[in-house]
Design a protein around this motif. Sequence first.
Motif, PDB file in Angstrom:
ATOM      1  N   GLN A  20       0.830  -1.201   0.000  1.00 10.05           N
ATOM      2  CA  GLN A  20       0.000   0.000   0.000  1.00 10.05           C
ATOM      3  C   GLN A  20       0.864   1.251   0.000  1.00 10.05           C
ATOM      4  OE1 GLN A  20      -3.399   0.346  -0.435  1.00 10.05           O
ATOM      5  NE2 GLN A  20      -2.663   2.454  -0.720  1.00 10.05           N
ATOM      6  N   ALA A  21       1.957   1.236   0.749  1.00 11.29           N
ATOM      7  CA  ALA A  21       2.861   2.384   0.773  1.00 11.29           C
ATOM      8  C   ALA A  21       3.426   2.660  -0.620  1.00 11.29           C
ATOM      9  CB  ALA A  21       3.989   2.145   1.772  1.00 11.29           C
ATOM     10  N   ARG A  23       1.967   2.037  -3.419  1.00  6.66           N
ATOM     11  CA  ARG A  23       0.890   2.593  -4.254  1.00  6.66           C
ATOM     12  C   ARG A  23       0.748   4.103  -4.055  1.00  6.66           C
ATOM     13  NH1 ARG A  23      -1.763  -2.187  -2.131  1.00  6.66           N
ATOM     14  NH2 ARG A  23      -1.783  -3.828  -3.740  1.00  6.66           N
ATOM     15  N   ASP A  24       1.162   4.591  -2.907  1.00  8.63           N
ATOM     16  CA  ASP A  24       1.033   6.015  -2.596  1.00  8.63           C
ATOM     17  C   ASP A  24       2.225   6.836  -3.077  1.00  8.63           C
ATOM     18  OD1 ASP A  24      -1.368   5.461  -1.344  1.00  8.63           O
ATOM     19  OD2 ASP A  24      -0.461   5.257   0.651  1.00  8.63           O
ATOM     20  N   ASP A  26       5.204   8.137  -6.026  1.00  8.28           N
ATOM     21  CA  ASP A  26       5.486   8.364  -7.449  1.00  8.28           C
ATOM     22  C   ASP A  26       6.699   9.273  -7.550  1.00  8.28           C
ATOM     23  OD1 ASP A  26       5.226   7.983 -10.137  1.00  8.28           O
ATOM     24  OD2 ASP A  26       3.276   8.956 -10.331  1.00  8.28           O
ATOM     25  N   LYS A  56       4.227   3.461 -11.760  1.00  8.82           N
ATOM     26  CA  LYS A  56       4.934   4.551 -11.104  1.00  8.82           C
ATOM     27  C   LYS A  56       6.205   4.925 -11.866  1.00  8.82           C
ATOM     28  CE  LYS A  56       1.972   4.288  -7.728  1.00  8.82           C
ATOM     29  NZ  LYS A  56       0.939   5.332  -7.492  1.00  8.82           N
ATOM     30  N   CYS A  92       9.846  11.094  -3.878  1.00  5.80           N
ATOM     31  CA  CYS A  92       9.806   9.993  -2.919  1.00  5.80           C
ATOM     32  C   CYS A  92      11.071   9.145  -3.060  1.00  5.80           C
ATOM     33  CB  CYS A  92       8.582   9.108  -3.169  1.00  5.80           C
ATOM     34  SG  CYS A  92       7.007   9.989  -3.260  1.00  5.80           S
TER      35      CYS A  92
END
Length: 338
Positions: A20-21, A23-24, A26, A56, A92
């Motif tokens: 999930q991390a 997916r957040d 980019d 991503k 990120c």
Amino acid sequence: MQRTDLIPQKFRQGAERMAQAFRDLDQVIVAAHVNPDGDAAGAVAAAGHVLRSMGKEFMVYAQPGLPGYLDFFSMPGVVHTTLEHPPFKPRCAVLLDCGEPDRLGRELAARLPELVTVNIDHHLGGDGMGNAANWVEPTAAATAQLMAYVALAADLPLTGELATAIALGIITDTGGFCHGNTSADVLYLTAHMVEHGCDIALLRERLENTWSRGRLTLWGQLLQRARLERAGSVCFCPVFLEDLRKCSALKEDLEGFVEQLRRLRGVHVAAVLREDSPSSCKFSLRSYGSIDVRAAAARLGGGGHRNAAGGTLRADMESAGAQLLAAIAEELDAEGVA
């Protein structure tokens, strides 16, 4: 069977949280510690494959690049050795196989405050350096093993280049399935990848059939220099910059040497001390069974795992050697090992 069923229960929550991390994120820098080994490279590659599957944008960063013995290994993108001209403005970072900013190198460490960071690691010593998410799991044999579970949580099959990346990390950090961290989970994961086409024998061949003449010469000289300490329970070998020059060898040619010293009958701890400059040295420690070389390394500001650890000493070779042998002796005394 769902792919998540392949994730052992004790790793499942962490894997799903990391998926999930990812997916957040980019515009991601994917990196590991400086002078990456097989686990660092494999984990970085696996993270890149996961991010690519999610659509991503990412860049692979390795300082100062991958070692020569990994020339055969395919990364999921160009390996950048500097952040001076990135292909996009990074927002990120996924930080792998490393729990301290200093081990990322100065360039990336300086950028961390401006990045959203996720950290996945299997080393003891901290809770992680990510400001968005951390998964530090010392019971894992390799960071690449953890990345396999993240990939499964992201519903990716462990096949092709992704499987090769994971296998590379596992082979590296289990010593080719010989170290005490070769758990049932590791073997089950590897068996699954082999069943689905991962060629472990070919990967081992490519890893092992890479020696240069300089490496062969260097190892020959060092094996003659290695000496026994503490009534034969410690095997110690110093490596000077001049040794590398005379043998036309590279620092990476020392990969695996300390493991050979551990093979000598009666040796509990093998130690290699490598000169990096007149006032800085790196050490590598190996042991068998319950003997905790990570604790010995920690006495000198280093870290690692119970049977494989290392660190840096800001001292000349003579002083660093004395400090290293004293720390090993203190730990063996503390453990009641003769």
